[in-house]
Scaffold this active site. Structure first.
Site, PDB file in Angstrom:
ATOM      1  N   ILE A 153       0.849  -1.193   0.000  1.00 37.44           N
ATOM      2  CA  ILE A 153       0.000   0.000   0.000  1.00 37.44           C
ATOM      3  C   ILE A 153       0.886   1.244   0.000  1.00 37.44           C
ATOM      4  CG2 ILE A 153      -1.770   1.266   1.271  1.00 37.44           C
ATOM      5  CD1 ILE A 153      -2.814  -1.419   2.326  1.00 37.44           C
TER       6      ILE A 153
ATOM      7  N   ILE B 217       3.359   0.465   8.214  1.00 38.47           N
ATOM      8  CA  ILE B 217       4.186  -0.566   8.852  1.00 38.47           C
ATOM      9  C   ILE B 217       3.357  -1.365   9.846  1.00 38.47           C
ATOM     10  CG2 ILE B 217       6.079  -0.865  10.508  1.00 38.47           C
ATOM     11  CD1 ILE B 217       7.465   1.507   9.155  1.00 38.47           C
TER      12      ILE B 217
ATOM     13  N   TYR C 216      -7.798 -12.161  12.539  1.00 38.42           N
ATOM     14  CA  TYR C 216      -6.978 -10.945  12.593  1.00 38.42           C
ATOM     15  C   TYR C 216      -6.364 -10.775  13.991  1.00 38.42           C
ATOM     16  CZ  TYR C 216      -5.427  -6.445  10.740  1.00 38.42           C
ATOM     17  OH  TYR C 216      -4.677  -5.398  10.289  1.00 38.42           O
TER      18      TYR C 216
ATOM     19  N   LYS D 292      -4.145  -2.726  16.092  1.00 33.12           N
ATOM     20  CA  LYS D 292      -4.735  -1.625  15.286  1.00 33.12           C
ATOM     21  C   LYS D 292      -5.590  -0.715  16.173  1.00 33.12           C
ATOM     22  CE  LYS D 292      -3.138  -2.377  11.098  1.00 33.12           C
ATOM     23  NZ  LYS D 292      -1.956  -1.599  10.670  1.00 33.12           N
TER      24      LYS D 292
ATOM     25  N   LEU E 275       2.076  -8.588   0.826  1.00 33.40           N
ATOM     26  CA  LEU E 275       2.938  -9.515   1.568  1.00 33.40           C
ATOM     27  C   LEU E 275       2.410  -9.734   2.990  1.00 33.40           C
ATOM     28  CD1 LEU E 275       5.650 -10.960   1.059  1.00 33.40           C
ATOM     29  CD2 LEU E 275       6.800  -8.971   2.059  1.00 33.40           C
ATOM     30  N   SER E 276       2.072  -8.647   3.685  1.00 33.67           N
ATOM     31  CA  SER E 276       1.586  -8.764   5.066  1.00 33.67           C
ATOM     32  C   SER E 276       0.246  -9.487   5.120  1.00 33.67           C
ATOM     33  CB  SER E 276       1.403  -7.383   5.702  1.00 33.67           C
ATOM     34  OG  SER E 276       2.620  -6.735   5.802  1.00 33.67           O
TER      35      SER E 276
HETATM   36  P1  NAD Z   1       3.442  -4.821   3.167  1.00 29.77           P
HETATM   37  O1  NAD Z   1       3.941  -6.147   3.644  1.00 29.77           O
HETATM   38  O2  NAD Z   1       3.688  -4.462   1.764  1.00 29.77           O
HETATM   39  O3  NAD Z   1       3.999  -3.647   4.113  1.00 29.77           O
HETATM   40  C1  NAD Z   1       4.302  -3.832   5.471  1.00 29.77           C
HETATM   41  C2  NAD Z   1       5.630  -3.140   5.697  1.00 29.77           C
HETATM   42  O4  NAD Z   1       5.963  -3.124   7.104  1.00 29.77           O
HETATM   43  C3  NAD Z   1       6.786  -3.845   4.972  1.00 29.77           C
HETATM   44  O5  NAD Z   1       7.449  -2.945   4.117  1.00 29.77           O
HETATM   45  C4  NAD Z   1       7.695  -4.265   6.116  1.00 29.77           C
HETATM   46  O6  NAD Z   1       9.076  -4.246   5.768  1.00 29.77           O
HETATM   47  C5  NAD Z   1       7.368  -3.184   7.137  1.00 29.77           C
HETATM   48  N1  NAD Z   1       7.891  -3.523   8.466  1.00 29.77           N
HETATM   49  C6  NAD Z   1       7.608  -4.627   9.213  1.00 29.77           C
HETATM   50  N2  NAD Z   1       8.362  -4.604  10.335  1.00 29.77           N
HETATM   51  C7  NAD Z   1       9.116  -3.471  10.288  1.00 29.77           C
HETATM   52  C8  NAD Z   1      10.094  -2.907  11.136  1.00 29.77           C
HETATM   53  N3  NAD Z   1      10.469  -3.500  12.288  1.00 29.77           N
HETATM   54  N4  NAD Z   1      10.665  -1.725  10.788  1.00 29.77           N
HETATM   55  C9  NAD Z   1      10.300  -1.100   9.642  1.00 29.77           C
HETATM   56  N5  NAD Z   1       9.383  -1.590   8.779  1.00 29.77           N
HETATM   57  C10 NAD Z   1       8.807  -2.776   9.102  1.00 29.77           C
HETATM   58  O7  NAD Z   1       1.865  -4.864   3.489  1.00 29.77           O
HETATM   59  P2  NAD Z   1       0.732  -3.741   3.431  1.00 29.77           P
HETATM   60  O8  NAD Z   1      -0.532  -4.503   3.438  1.00 29.77           O
HETATM   61  O9  NAD Z   1       0.997  -2.772   2.360  1.00 29.77           O
HETATM   62  O10 NAD Z   1       0.857  -3.063   4.867  1.00 29.77           O
HETATM   63  C11 NAD Z   1       1.022  -1.655   5.061  1.00 29.77           C
HETATM   64  C12 NAD Z   1       0.102  -1.200   6.189  1.00 29.77           C
HETATM   65  O11 NAD Z   1      -1.250  -1.287   5.729  1.00 29.77           O
HETATM   66  C13 NAD Z   1       0.169  -2.037   7.461  1.00 29.77           C
HETATM   67  O12 NAD Z   1       0.037  -1.195   8.588  1.00 29.77           O
HETATM   68  C14 NAD Z   1      -1.071  -2.912   7.339  1.00 29.77           C
HETATM   69  O13 NAD Z   1      -1.533  -3.393   8.582  1.00 29.77           O
HETATM   70  C15 NAD Z   1      -2.016  -1.900   6.742  1.00 29.77           C
HETATM   71  N6  NAD Z   1      -3.245  -2.450   6.165  1.00 29.77           N
HETATM   72  C16 NAD Z   1      -3.175  -3.441   5.246  1.00 29.77           C
HETATM   73  C17 NAD Z   1      -4.355  -3.963   4.712  1.00 29.77           C
HETATM   74  C18 NAD Z   1      -4.312  -5.075   3.703  1.00 29.77           C
HETATM   75  O14 NAD Z   1      -5.324  -5.760   3.514  1.00 29.77           O
HETATM   76  N7  NAD Z   1      -3.206  -5.293   3.004  1.00 29.77           N
HETATM   77  C19 NAD Z   1      -5.593  -3.447   5.124  1.00 29.77           C
HETATM   78  C20 NAD Z   1      -5.637  -2.411   6.057  1.00 29.77           C
HETATM   79  C21 NAD Z   1      -4.439  -1.924   6.582  1.00 29.77           C
END
Ligand code: NAD
Length: 258
Positions: free
Chosen positions: A21, A95, A158, A165, A197-198
């Site tokens: 994202i 993150i 979750y 969250k 990825l997450s």
């Molecule tokens: P993503 O895996 O692409 O991004 C997660 C990022 O967190 C990665 O770049 C990872 O390296 C980083 N990270 C983890 N531990 C870390 C650390 N110790 N120090 C620095 N960086 C660290 O996945 P995403 O889904 O794009 O997640 C981004 C945000 O969006 C997160 O907060 C996630 O909870 C939130 N989110 C995701 C979704 C979904 O469905 N994908 C929905 C709502 C919210």
């Protein structure tokens, strides 16, 4: 009204790959004319982030390693950013982390270490980076974090990430109250499920996506680009009257009752 972010610099934390994202947000800010600074968790992510940034049609992006579990790393990163660019106008905190084996089954089985780890990386980090970024946001600015419905309601599997969250949402509001006097706004986007990825770590993620396609008012999952455009709005002057807010970008799913 000027919608351009030209002459502005934004820090984007959390690009892991093109599905992130954070990458959708980076593209939206870039398209609006912003200069970008990327931070990544460790050296494993450096090349993917640099390669993605090469696809942007400007070459003044900067890159810093910043593991948000390490206070020294956070402080050093923002000191380096201050030395290198002087001022930033916003920060996207994208993150989160929880142990994969705790994103299934029952929440009540979460370990103490797993609980603390999820809260450390996914919630406390917003407070820590906001504090460090404040010193570089000398012209005021906007901080945006990413949350999920699982912090407001119980979403199967979750688990501890939902509780983290909820903590992130409260952290965002307290930070908004602290930083408002410096002209810094802090808001969250509650994104609908997106395959990243997450997200792959969340048990039975496919059925969560399927539910959105079948029941959300817009009948389709949101995209990184749709979240990115709302982040652009929150970074821009258009949202200057908003802080401490959670905006749902989820095809309307959160309005539904069961
Ligand atoms: P993503 O895996 O692409 O991004 C997660 C990022 O967190 C990665 O770049 C990872 O390296 C980083 N990270 C983890 N531990 C870390 C650390 N110790 N120090 C620095 N960086 C660290 O996945 P995403 O889904 O794009 O997640 C981004 C945000 O969006 C997160 O907060 C996630 O909870 C939130 N989110 C995701 C979704 C979904 O469905 N994908 C929905 C709502 C919210």
């Amino acid at each position: 009204m000027n919608f351009s972010l030209e002459g502005k610099t934004y820090v984007v934390m959390g690009v892991a790959n093109r599905r992130s994202i954070a990458w959708g947000i980076a593209q939206a800010l870039h398209d609006a004319g912003a200069r970008l600074i990327f931070t990544y968790a460790n050296e494993r992510f450096e090349k993917p982030v640099r390669d993605l940034a090469k696809t942007l049609d400007r070459d003044d992006s900067l890159f810093y390693e910043c593991d948000v579990t390490d206070d020294d790393a956070i402080n050093t990163t923002f000191e380096n950013i201050k030395n290198d660019v002087g001022v930033i106008h916003g920060l996207a905190h994208c993150i989160a982390f929880a142990n994969r084996d705790e994103l299934k089954g029952e929440f009540i089985d979460t370990s103490r270490d797993g609980f603390l780890l999820a809260h450390n990386i996914s919630a406390f980090s917003l407070a820590a980076v906001s504090r460090a970024a404040k010193d570089v946001m000398t012209e005021g600015g906007s901080i945006v974090t990413l949350t999920y419905l699982g912090g407001e309601r119980v979403v199967e599997n979750y688990n501890v990430m939902g509780v983290a969250k909820a903590s992130l949402d409260a952290t965002m509001k307290y930070a908004a109250n602290d930083l408002g006097k410096y002209g810094i706004r802090v808001n969250a986007i509650s994104a609908g499920p997106i395959r990243t990825l997450s997200a792959k770590g969340v048990g039975d993620f496919n059925s969560i996506l399927q539910e959105i396609s079948e029941r959300a008012p817009l009948r389709k999952p949101v995209t990184q680009e749709e979240v990115g455009d709302v982040a652009y709005f929150l970074m821009s002057n258009l949202s200057r009257g908003m802080t401490g807010e959670i905006l749902h970008v989820d095809s309307g799913y959160s309005i539904l009752g069961r």
